[in-house]
Design a protein around this motif. Sequence first.
Motif, short mmCIF file in Angstrom:
data_model
loop_
_atom_site.label_atom_id
_atom_site.label_comp_id
_atom_site.label_asym_id
_atom_site.label_seq_id
_atom_site.Cartn_x
_atom_site.Cartn_y
_atom_site.Cartn_z
N SER A 105 -19.24 1.60 0.78
CA SER A 105 -19.64 0.33 1.40
C SER A 105 -19.17 -0.86 0.58
CB SER A 105 -21.17 0.29 1.54
OG SER A 105 -21.81 0.39 0.27
N HIS A 106 -18.37 -0.61 -0.45
CA HIS A 106 -17.88 -1.70 -1.31
C HIS A 106 -17.06 -2.66 -0.45
CE1 HIS A 106 -15.91 -3.91 -4.51
NE2 HIS A 106 -16.70 -3.32 -5.39
N PRO A 107 -17.39 -3.96 -0.46
CA PRO A 107 -16.70 -4.88 0.45
C PRO A 107 -15.21 -5.01 0.20
CG PRO A 107 -18.10 -6.07 -1.12
CD PRO A 107 -18.46 -4.63 -1.23
N LEU A 108 -14.77 -4.91 -1.04
CA LEU A 108 -13.33 -5.00 -1.31
C LEU A 108 -12.60 -3.78 -0.80
CD1 LEU A 108 -13.29 -6.47 -4.95
CD2 LEU A 108 -12.95 -7.69 -2.79
N VAL A 109 -13.18 -2.61 -1.02
CA VAL A 109 -12.55 -1.36 -0.59
C VAL A 109 -12.52 -1.29 0.94
CG1 VAL A 109 -12.61 1.15 -0.71
CG2 VAL A 109 -13.27 -0.21 -2.70
N CYS A 110 -13.59 -1.73 1.57
CA CYS A 110 -13.68 -1.65 3.03
C CYS A 110 -12.81 -2.68 3.74
CB CYS A 110 -15.13 -1.83 3.48
SG CYS A 110 -16.22 -0.48 3.01
N ASN A 111 -12.36 -3.69 3.03
CA ASN A 111 -11.59 -4.77 3.65
C ASN A 111 -10.35 -5.13 2.82
OD1 ASN A 111 -13.60 -5.76 5.90
ND2 ASN A 111 -14.82 -5.51 4.03
N PRO A 112 -9.50 -4.16 2.52
CA PRO A 112 -8.34 -4.45 1.67
C PRO A 112 -7.31 -5.34 2.33
CG PRO A 112 -8.14 -2.25 2.58
CD PRO A 112 -9.51 -2.74 2.95
N TYR A 113 -7.40 -5.53 3.66
CA TYR A 113 -6.47 -6.41 4.35
C TYR A 113 -6.61 -7.85 3.87
CZ TYR A 113 -10.39 -8.07 7.18
OH TYR A 113 -11.58 -8.63 7.59
#
Length: 221
Positions: A105-113
Motif C-alpha cells: 500500500s506504499h503510495p510511491l510503489v503503488c503510483n510509480p507513474y
Amino acid sequence: MDANTSAGLYRDSRERMTAAVRSLGEADLDKQVPACPQWSVQDLVSHLTGVAADFVAGNLAGAPRPPWTAVQVQTRRNLSIDEVLDEWSTTGPALEQVIVGGTTSHPLVCNPYVDASVHEADLHGAIQSGRPTREAWLATLDWFLDEPGQLTVITPDGTYQAGSDGPTAVAHTSSYELFRALFGRRSASQVLEWDWDTPSNAAAWSMSLARLPQTPGPLDD
C-alpha cells in the motif's frame, strides 16, 4: 486510481522513454538534463531503472531522497545504456505486477507513474523530443493535489488546490505548467507569470512552488 490504470500509465511512460533513449548516440546520452543538472540522460534512465528495482525488492529506506537515488545511478555507472534498459525491461514489468497484485500500500510503489511522468518530461526537455502525454500529467495532478488547500489553480482541464504556508490565492495557468511547477521544474519568475488574483499572492506562492534549487532559472520543455 485503480491498480490497473496506475500500472498502465507507468508501463506506457516506461515504453515511451525506452524507445526514445535506445536510438540516442553517446553525445545525447551524455547530455546534462536541465531539470536534473547533476544527471546526464543516461543517469536519468539509471535512476528510473533503479527505482523499479528498489520498489520490487522493497528497498524503500530513504526513498525518494537524494542519497537513495544516488545509489541507483552510481550502481549502474559502468553499464551501457542497452544493459540499463534491458534491466528496466525486466524490473519494470515486475513492478507493474506488484501494483496489480496489491501486495503493498506504499503510495510511491503503488503510483510509480508519478515519478516516471516527471522524469519523462525532464528527458524530453533534455533531448528536445516533445512532452509526455496529457493523460500522464493530468493523472499526476489528480494524485498529487487531492487535498483542499489555500492555493486554487484554475486550468483548462480543471480546478486544483494546493496547501502550504502561503496566503489564500487564485491563479490561472495551463495544466502542464502547474504539473512542472509542482515538482520544482519552474522558476519563481515563471510562476509569477501565471494570471494571479493579486501580485502579493503571486510573490508568496512563486517562492513556495519553485522549491527545488536546481531550477533557479527558467526551464523550457
